[in-house]
Each structure stands twice: as structure tokens, then as C-alpha cells.
Design a protein around this motif. Structure first.
Motif, PDB file in Angstrom:
ATOM      1  N   ILE A  53      28.621  67.153  53.012  1.00 26.34           N
ATOM      2  CA  ILE A  53      27.955  66.801  51.525  1.00 26.34           C
ATOM      3  C   ILE A  53      27.213  65.662  51.744  1.00 26.34           C
ATOM      4  O   ILE A  53      27.409  64.882  52.176  1.00 26.34           O
ATOM      5  CB  ILE A  53      29.477  66.398  50.841  1.00 26.34           C
ATOM      6  CG1 ILE A  53      30.188  67.552  51.081  1.00 26.34           C
ATOM      7  CG2 ILE A  53      29.045  66.024  49.305  1.00 26.34           C
ATOM      8  CD1 ILE A  53      31.842  67.220  50.368  1.00 26.34           C
ATOM      9  N   VAL A  54      25.811  66.016  51.281  1.00 27.61           N
ATOM     10  CA  VAL A  54      24.661  65.245  51.566  1.00 27.61           C
ATOM     11  C   VAL A  54      23.890  64.782  50.573  1.00 27.61           C
ATOM     12  O   VAL A  54      23.378  65.610  49.520  1.00 27.61           O
ATOM     13  CB  VAL A  54      23.813  65.898  52.723  1.00 27.61           C
ATOM     14  CG1 VAL A  54      22.570  65.136  52.718  1.00 27.61           C
ATOM     15  CG2 VAL A  54      24.447  66.289  53.642  1.00 27.61           C
ATOM     16  N   ASP A  55      23.593  63.378  50.490  1.00 26.46           N
ATOM     17  CA  ASP A  55      22.541  63.166  49.321  1.00 26.46           C
ATOM     18  C   ASP A  55      21.549  62.381  50.154  1.00 26.46           C
ATOM     19  O   ASP A  55      21.700  61.179  50.864  1.00 26.46           O
ATOM     20  CB  ASP A  55      23.161  61.808  48.386  1.00 26.46           C
ATOM     21  CG  ASP A  55      22.434  61.476  47.145  1.00 26.46           C
ATOM     22  OD1 ASP A  55      20.922  61.619  47.329  1.00 26.46           O
ATOM     23  OD2 ASP A  55      22.643  61.079  46.148  1.00 26.46           O
ATOM     24  N   PRO A  56      20.131  63.037  50.240  1.00 24.94           N
ATOM     25  CA  PRO A  56      19.289  62.502  51.227  1.00 24.94           C
ATOM     26  C   PRO A  56      18.536  61.164  50.716  1.00 24.94           C
ATOM     27  O   PRO A  56      18.290  60.171  51.693  1.00 24.94           O
ATOM     28  CB  PRO A  56      18.219  63.408  51.042  1.00 24.94           C
ATOM     29  CG  PRO A  56      18.315  64.079  49.596  1.00 24.94           C
ATOM     30  CD  PRO A  56      19.816  64.053  49.459  1.00 24.94           C
ATOM     31  N   ILE A  57      18.553  60.855  49.180  1.00 25.91           N
ATOM     32  CA  ILE A  57      18.215  59.378  49.013  1.00 25.91           C
ATOM     33  C   ILE A  57      18.964  59.074  47.723  1.00 25.91           C
ATOM     34  O   ILE A  57      18.747  59.707  46.503  1.00 25.91           O
ATOM     35  CB  ILE A  57      16.717  59.228  48.732  1.00 25.91           C
ATOM     36  CG1 ILE A  57      15.747  59.612  49.770  1.00 25.91           C
ATOM     37  CG2 ILE A  57      16.103  57.931  48.319  1.00 25.91           C
ATOM     38  CD1 ILE A  57      14.369  59.633  49.547  1.00 25.91           C
ATOM     39  N   ASP A  58      20.054  58.393  47.851  1.00 27.90           N
ATOM     40  CA  ASP A  58      20.832  57.919  46.655  1.00 27.90           C
ATOM     41  C   ASP A  58      20.424  56.680  46.216  1.00 27.90           C
ATOM     42  O   ASP A  58      20.106  55.577  46.835  1.00 27.90           O
ATOM     43  CB  ASP A  58      22.385  57.676  47.233  1.00 27.90           C
ATOM     44  CG  ASP A  58      23.113  57.383  46.254  1.00 27.90           C
ATOM     45  OD1 ASP A  58      23.190  58.115  44.996  1.00 27.90           O
ATOM     46  OD2 ASP A  58      23.837  56.372  46.141  1.00 27.90           O
ATOM     47  N   LEU A  89      29.891  61.436  38.180  1.00 29.31           N
ATOM     48  CA  LEU A  89      28.988  61.436  39.523  1.00 29.31           C
ATOM     49  C   LEU A  89      29.109  62.870  40.119  1.00 29.31           C
ATOM     50  O   LEU A  89      30.239  63.666  39.783  1.00 29.31           O
ATOM     51  CB  LEU A  89      29.284  60.542  40.399  1.00 29.31           C
ATOM     52  CG  LEU A  89      29.013  59.084  40.149  1.00 29.31           C
ATOM     53  CD1 LEU A  89      29.657  58.047  41.206  1.00 29.31           C
ATOM     54  CD2 LEU A  89      27.488  58.952  40.295  1.00 29.31           C
ATOM     55  N   CYS A  90      28.082  63.179  40.836  1.00 27.71           N
ATOM     56  CA  CYS A  90      28.287  64.370  41.721  1.00 27.71           C
ATOM     57  C   CYS A  90      28.945  63.862  42.877  1.00 27.71           C
ATOM     58  O   CYS A  90      28.958  62.909  43.598  1.00 27.71           O
ATOM     59  CB  CYS A  90      26.885  64.981  41.852  1.00 27.71           C
ATOM     60  SG  CYS A  90      26.156  65.756  40.379  1.00 27.71           S
ATOM     61  N   PRO A  91      29.332  65.048  43.684  1.00 28.30           N
ATOM     62  CA  PRO A  91      30.273  64.589  45.115  1.00 28.30           C
ATOM     63  C   PRO A  91      29.386  63.945  46.089  1.00 28.30           C
ATOM     64  O   PRO A  91      30.006  63.154  46.907  1.00 28.30           O
ATOM     65  CB  PRO A  91      30.783  66.101  45.413  1.00 28.30           C
ATOM     66  CG  PRO A  91      30.086  67.038  44.707  1.00 28.30           C
ATOM     67  CD  PRO A  91      29.658  66.478  43.232  1.00 28.30           C
ATOM     68  N   TRP A  92      28.227  64.588  46.166  1.00 26.26           N
ATOM     69  CA  TRP A  92      27.347  63.801  47.192  1.00 26.26           C
ATOM     70  C   TRP A  92      27.140  62.226  47.022  1.00 26.26           C
ATOM     71  O   TRP A  92      26.458  61.406  47.830  1.00 26.26           O
ATOM     72  CB  TRP A  92      25.783  64.582  47.375  1.00 26.26           C
ATOM     73  CG  TRP A  92      25.145  64.741  46.079  1.00 26.26           C
ATOM     74  CD1 TRP A  92      24.393  63.983  45.142  1.00 26.26           C
ATOM     75  CD2 TRP A  92      25.198  66.207  45.446  1.00 26.26           C
ATOM     76  NE1 TRP A  92      24.257  64.683  43.986  1.00 26.26           N
ATOM     77  CE2 TRP A  92      24.283  65.795  44.181  1.00 26.26           C
ATOM     78  CE3 TRP A  92      25.673  67.303  45.550  1.00 26.26           C
ATOM     79  CZ2 TRP A  92      24.358  66.905  43.184  1.00 26.26           C
ATOM     80  CZ3 TRP A  92      25.434  68.461  44.890  1.00 26.26           C
ATOM     81  CH2 TRP A  92      24.702  68.070  43.644  1.00 26.26           C
ATOM     82  N   ASP A  93      27.320  61.673  45.879  1.00 28.08           N
ATOM     83  CA  ASP A  93      27.282  60.263  45.493  1.00 28.08           C
ATOM     84  C   ASP A  93      28.415  59.525  46.121  1.00 28.08           C
ATOM     85  O   ASP A  93      28.158  58.418  46.339  1.00 28.08           O
ATOM     86  CB  ASP A  93      27.240  60.188  44.074  1.00 28.08           C
ATOM     87  CG  ASP A  93      25.868  60.646  43.439  1.00 28.08           C
ATOM     88  OD1 ASP A  93      24.748  60.718  43.861  1.00 28.08           O
ATOM     89  OD2 ASP A  93      26.017  61.503  42.354  1.00 28.08           O
ATOM     90  N   TYR A  94      29.494  60.352  45.917  1.00 30.58           N
ATOM     91  CA  TYR A  94      30.520  59.454  46.501  1.00 30.58           C
ATOM     92  C   TYR A  94      31.628  60.093  47.682  1.00 30.58           C
ATOM     93  O   TYR A  94      32.578  59.377  47.850  1.00 30.58           O
ATOM     94  CB  TYR A  94      31.456  59.289  45.411  1.00 30.58           C
ATOM     95  CG  TYR A  94      31.944  60.602  44.331  1.00 30.58           C
ATOM     96  CD1 TYR A  94      33.099  61.316  45.102  1.00 30.58           C
ATOM     97  CD2 TYR A  94      31.434  60.974  43.455  1.00 30.58           C
ATOM     98  CE1 TYR A  94      33.557  62.622  44.847  1.00 30.58           C
ATOM     99  CE2 TYR A  94      31.747  62.397  42.715  1.00 30.58           C
ATOM    100  CZ  TYR A  94      32.533  63.000  43.455  1.00 30.58           C
ATOM    101  OH  TYR A  94      33.172  64.009  42.647  1.00 30.58           O
ATOM    102  N   ALA A  95      31.084  61.204  48.191  1.00 24.52           N
ATOM    103  CA  ALA A  95      32.179  61.808  49.100  1.00 24.52           C
ATOM    104  C   ALA A  95      32.149  60.858  50.084  1.00 24.52           C
ATOM    105  O   ALA A  95      33.441  60.603  50.905  1.00 24.52           O
ATOM    106  CB  ALA A  95      31.773  63.193  49.320  1.00 24.52           C
TER     107      ALA A  95
END
Length: 266
Positions: free
Chosen positions: A82-87, A207-213
Motif C-alpha cells: 500500500i503505497v503513497d509515492p508523495i504524501d 482518508l485513503c489507505p495509502w495515507d495511513y496504512a
């Protein structure tokens, strides 16, 4: 599973951070996604594709849930990145140097490994389930402050304008009864700051899961509590609310959330 997996994840994320840190033209090539406040730069998909390539080499059988994907082929995958490349894309565009790369690995619906990296300050937050949470080799611990003594971090869920009234009710309820508020613009870093004791409480209405997983595991491994605002577990494949704190202030926040959502005085 490889006992050195967390270190390998950290190496991959640190390499991706080089692209973020060295960007000189972040404001170029911007386009809108869902609205004029939901922006993506040329670097977001670039960093994500680098992460996808390296992570899928590490675990070829895993699924990949990334912010910049239009569709997600994750059905039936026991392992899921589960990835956020640039949060904190707006911070990135404006040169605020408060953005992060967030990578979580979930196995059978449970996050087992987490990495959140701020490349501007070379701060690597990480956690492995049952092994603790760390910042550049230093063990992390949440505080034990009640709401009254808490520095509260929050997100405005700005992409979801229907949440603004509820967000403002939380602010109205908490601001007179806490130390102060901060709005940083990177949910992943907000989670990590709670884990590190730099702040005491974090909430956001959607929020979306990539923001907080990844941040959720880092908080819990630092001795904190990470749930949705109704107390249910964090959602890993769909949007949800977030409430992160310690054993004292987290129940207080959930009680406030319950009163707000029932329409009573917070």
C-alpha cells in the motif's frame, strides 16, 4: 518471510526519496485529478513506478495498491503493498519540505511492515509488527497525555468537501480543550509524529489507505492506538476516517466523535 525485509524496504524507499529531494521543478507539469485542490505532479507517478518496480522484484506475488493507479488489481492477493509515492503533494509543489513516501506491506489484511520517509530531513520512520517502531534507529513511544494536554494534529480532508462541517465541529470541540492544533499536510508524517511523541493526537474525517496504512502500524508499535473515528479497525482497501493517539486521549477523541455524529453537543 525474509527477516531482513524491513531493511530492504527502507533501502528502496530511501532510494525513491532521492528523486523527491532533488526535484527542482515540482510545480511544472501539474494536473488536476478529482478537483482543483487534488493535484498530481510529474514526480508522483515517476516515484510510484520506481517503487512498484523495486517492490515487486522483492515480492513478485504481492498486489500493489498505489495512489496514482486508476485501477487496482488486488483481488485474491495475500500480500499487498500500500503505497503513497508523495504524501503531501501540495507541500511538495510549494517547496515546504514536509512531504513523505509511505509504504506498507499487509499480509492477509494485516499490516506487518511499514516505512514512512521524509527525504528532506532524512527521517526514516519504520515498524515491524511485534518488533516496535523506530526513527533512524531510535525506539519510538507515544506520550500518555490526555486531550487537555495534547498537541493535536489534524487533516482537513480537503478533497472531500462534504466533510468540512464535521471537521469544523471537531476543531470547535477540541481547540478550547487541548494545548493547540497543527495542520501539516502529510497524514503519514502526522501519524509518525504521534508515534514519536512530537504530537499526541491525530484525526481526519476521510482518508485513503495509502495515507495511513504505514503510519497506523508505526503508531501501534510505538504503544499507541490507531482506529477509525467510530473505533472500528482502519480500512486497508477503501477510504475511512482516522483517529490516532494514546490509551488516554484516544478514548476521549472517540467519545467526542460519537457525540458529534449523534448530533449532540461535543
Amino acid at each position: 518471510m525474509d527477516i531482513h525485509l524491513l531493511e530492504r524496504l527502507k533501502d528502496i524507499v530511501r532510494s525513491a526519496g532521492t528523486t523527491v529531494r532533488s526535484a527542482q521543478d515540482a510545480a511544472m507539469g501539474i494536473r488536476e485529478k478529482s478537483s482543483h485542490v487534488d493535484l498530481v505532479t510529474l514526480y508522483d507517478p515517476m516515484v510510484q513506478e520506481f517503487l512498484r518496480s523495486r517492490l515487486m522484484t522483492l515480492l513478485p506475488e504481492a498486489g500493489f495498491l498505489g495512489e496514482e493507479d486508476a485501477t487496482h488489481d488486488i483481488a485474491g492477493r495475500r500480500q499487498l503493498f500500500i503505497v503513497d509515492p508523495i504524501d503531501g503533494t501540495m507541500n511538495f509543489i510549494r517547496g515546504l519540505h514536509h512531504s513523505s513516501i509511505s509504504v506498507a506491506l499487509a499480509v492477509d489484511g494485516v499490516v506487518t511492515h511499514a516505512v514512512v520517509y521524509n527525504p528532506y530531513y532524512d527521517e526514516m520512520f519504520s515498524a515491524q509488527r511485534g518488533k516496535g517502531a523506530w526513527l533512524n534507529g531510535q525506539r519510538l513511544h507515544v506520550t500518555q497525555h490526555a486531550v487537555h494536554d495534547s498537541l493535536v494534529l489534524f487533516g482537513s480532508a480537503i478533497y472531500y468537501r462534504d466533510t468540512i462541517p464535521e471537521t469544523l465541529r471537531f476543531v470547535e470541540a477540541l481547540l478550547p480543550n487541548c494545548l493547540d492544533f497543527r495542520r501539516g499536510g502529510s497524514a503519514a508524517l502526522d501519524c509518525c509524529y504521534v508515534a514519536a511523541g512530537r504530537a499526541d493526537l491525530f484525526f481526519e474525517c476521510r482518508l485513503c489507505p495509502w495515507d495511513y496504512a504505514a503510519g497506523g502500524l508505526i503508531v501501534t508499535e510505538a504503544g499507541g492506538i490507531a482506529t477509525q473515528l467510530d473505533g472500528s479497525p482502519l480500512a486497508l482497501t477503501q477510504r475511512g476516517s482516522v483517529a490516532m493517539g494514546n490509551a488516554v486521549n484516544h478514548p476521549e477523541l472517540l467519545a467526542i466523535a460519537r457525540r458529534i455524529r449523534e448530533g449532540g453537543d461535543a
